[in-house]
Design a protein around this motif. Structure first.
Motif, short mmCIF file in Angstrom:
data_model
loop_
_atom_site.label_atom_id
_atom_site.label_comp_id
_atom_site.label_asym_id
_atom_site.label_seq_id
_atom_site.Cartn_x
_atom_site.Cartn_y
_atom_site.Cartn_z
N THR A 16 0.83 -1.21 0.00
CA THR A 16 0.00 0.00 0.00
C THR A 16 0.86 1.26 0.00
O THR A 16 0.52 2.24 -0.65
CB THR A 16 -0.96 0.02 1.20
N GLN A 17 1.98 1.23 0.70
CA GLN A 17 2.85 2.40 0.71
C GLN A 17 3.57 2.58 -0.61
O GLN A 17 3.77 3.70 -1.07
CB GLN A 17 3.86 2.28 1.85
N ARG A 18 3.97 1.48 -1.24
CA ARG A 18 4.69 1.58 -2.51
C ARG A 18 3.81 2.14 -3.62
O ARG A 18 4.24 2.95 -4.43
CB ARG A 18 5.21 0.21 -2.91
N TYR A 19 2.55 1.72 -3.67
CA TYR A 19 1.67 2.12 -4.76
C TYR A 19 0.71 3.23 -4.39
O TYR A 19 -0.10 3.64 -5.22
CB TYR A 19 0.91 0.90 -5.29
N GLY A 20 0.75 3.71 -3.14
CA GLY A 20 -0.10 4.84 -2.75
C GLY A 20 -1.58 4.50 -2.73
O GLY A 20 -2.41 5.30 -3.12
N ILE A 21 -1.90 3.33 -2.28
CA ILE A 21 -3.29 2.89 -2.20
C ILE A 21 -3.60 2.61 -0.72
O ILE A 21 -2.72 2.22 0.03
CB ILE A 21 -3.50 1.63 -3.08
N THR A 22 -4.82 2.88 -0.30
CA THR A 22 -5.17 2.69 1.10
C THR A 22 -5.71 1.28 1.34
O THR A 22 -6.10 0.58 0.40
CB THR A 22 -6.24 3.71 1.54
N LEU A 23 -5.73 0.89 2.61
CA LEU A 23 -6.28 -0.42 2.95
C LEU A 23 -7.77 -0.49 2.65
O LEU A 23 -8.28 -1.55 2.29
CB LEU A 23 -6.02 -0.74 4.42
N LYS A 24 -8.47 0.63 2.79
CA LYS A 24 -9.91 0.65 2.45
C LYS A 24 -10.11 0.38 0.96
O LYS A 24 -11.02 -0.34 0.57
CB LYS A 24 -10.54 1.98 2.83
N GLN A 25 -9.24 0.94 0.13
CA GLN A 25 -9.34 0.70 -1.31
C GLN A 25 -9.01 -0.75 -1.64
O GLN A 25 -9.64 -1.35 -2.51
CB GLN A 25 -8.42 1.64 -2.07
N VAL A 26 -8.02 -1.32 -0.95
CA VAL A 26 -7.68 -2.73 -1.16
C VAL A 26 -8.85 -3.61 -0.77
O VAL A 26 -9.22 -4.53 -1.51
CB VAL A 26 -6.41 -3.11 -0.36
N ALA A 27 -9.47 -3.33 0.38
CA ALA A 27 -10.60 -4.13 0.84
C ALA A 27 -11.77 -4.03 -0.13
O ALA A 27 -12.41 -5.04 -0.45
CB ALA A 27 -11.04 -3.67 2.23
N ALA A 28 -12.04 -2.84 -0.63
CA ALA A 28 -13.15 -2.67 -1.57
C ALA A 28 -12.87 -3.39 -2.89
O ALA A 28 -13.76 -4.04 -3.45
CB ALA A 28 -13.40 -1.18 -1.81
N ALA A 29 -11.64 -3.27 -3.39
CA ALA A 29 -11.30 -3.89 -4.66
C ALA A 29 -11.27 -5.42 -4.55
O ALA A 29 -11.62 -6.12 -5.50
CB ALA A 29 -9.96 -3.37 -5.16
N ALA A 30 -10.84 -5.93 -3.40
CA ALA A 30 -10.77 -7.38 -3.21
C ALA A 30 -12.10 -7.96 -2.74
O ALA A 30 -12.21 -9.17 -2.57
CB ALA A 30 -9.68 -7.73 -2.22
N GLU A 31 -13.07 -7.09 -2.50
CA GLU A 31 -14.42 -7.48 -2.07
C GLU A 31 -14.39 -8.25 -0.74
O GLU A 31 -15.00 -9.31 -0.61
CB GLU A 31 -15.13 -8.29 -3.15
N VAL A 32 -13.64 -7.69 0.22
CA VAL A 32 -13.63 -8.23 1.58
C VAL A 32 -13.99 -7.09 2.53
O VAL A 32 -13.72 -5.92 2.24
CB VAL A 32 -12.25 -8.82 1.95
N PRO A 33 -14.62 -7.39 3.66
CA PRO A 33 -14.95 -6.33 4.62
C PRO A 33 -13.69 -5.69 5.21
O PRO A 33 -12.74 -6.39 5.58
CB PRO A 33 -15.75 -7.05 5.70
N TYR A 34 -13.70 -4.38 5.30
CA TYR A 34 -12.54 -3.66 5.82
C TYR A 34 -12.19 -4.06 7.25
O TYR A 34 -11.01 -4.30 7.54
CB TYR A 34 -12.79 -2.15 5.70
N PRO A 35 -13.17 -4.15 8.18
CA PRO A 35 -12.80 -4.57 9.54
C PRO A 35 -12.18 -5.97 9.60
O PRO A 35 -11.26 -6.22 10.37
CB PRO A 35 -14.12 -4.54 10.30
N THR A 36 -12.67 -6.86 8.76
CA THR A 36 -12.09 -8.21 8.71
C THR A 36 -10.66 -8.16 8.20
O THR A 36 -9.78 -8.87 8.71
CB THR A 36 -12.95 -9.12 7.82
N LEU A 37 -10.40 -7.33 7.20
CA LEU A 37 -9.05 -7.18 6.68
C LEU A 37 -8.11 -6.70 7.79
O LEU A 37 -7.00 -7.20 7.94
CB LEU A 37 -9.03 -6.21 5.49
N LEU A 38 -8.56 -5.71 8.57
CA LEU A 38 -7.73 -5.22 9.67
C LEU A 38 -7.47 -6.30 10.70
O LEU A 38 -6.35 -6.41 11.22
CB LEU A 38 -8.41 -4.02 10.33
N GLN A 39 -8.46 -7.13 11.00
CA GLN A 39 -8.28 -8.21 11.97
C GLN A 39 -7.30 -9.26 11.46
O GLN A 39 -6.53 -9.83 12.23
CB GLN A 39 -9.64 -8.87 12.29
N VAL A 40 -7.32 -9.52 10.18
CA VAL A 40 -6.39 -10.49 9.60
C VAL A 40 -4.97 -9.93 9.62
O VAL A 40 -4.01 -10.66 9.87
CB VAL A 40 -6.82 -10.87 8.16
N ILE A 41 -4.82 -8.64 9.37
CA ILE A 41 -3.50 -8.01 9.35
C ILE A 41 -2.81 -8.14 10.70
O ILE A 41 -1.61 -8.40 10.78
CB ILE A 41 -3.61 -6.54 8.91
#
Length: 109
Positions: A16-41
């Protein structure tokens, strides 16, 4: 209590830092819930259904947006080698070729 990031979480954060994309954008594009993504991280939730989706998105994103990766994965047929005219043994012993007489190498870029 503060949780540390997992190894997968750190690699995602570097992406995310290399390409300037946020975790919310990653979650939306990968079609996963943002809170779940944070819990997995941070390792609170097993990511058996989140990690493959996010990894697939990351691989596609890198393939489309990283020019160095695109050059590395070109098919063999696209590589344009510079072919010089073949010399016979008699030509090379009689007259040495200078750079002015050699055929220029034209490649498509």
């Amino acid at each position: 209590m503060r949780y540390g990031k997992t190894e997968w979480g750190l690699s995602l954060k570097m992406f995310t830092q290399r390409y300037g994309i946020t975790l919310k954008q990653v979650a939306a594009a990968a079609e996963v819930p943002y809170p779940t993504l944070l819990q997995v991280i941070i390792g609170k939730t097993p990511g058996y259904n989140v990690v493959p989706k996010v990894d697939a998105f990351v691989a596609d994103y890198v393939a489309k947006n990283d020019p160095t990766m695109n050059m590395a994965v070109r098919p063999f047929e696209e590589v344009n080698l510079c072919k010089q005219p073949a010399q016979t043994e008699r030509q090379t012993s009689e007259t040495p070729r200078s750079s002015a007489n050699s055929a220029p190498c034209t490649s498509r870029t």
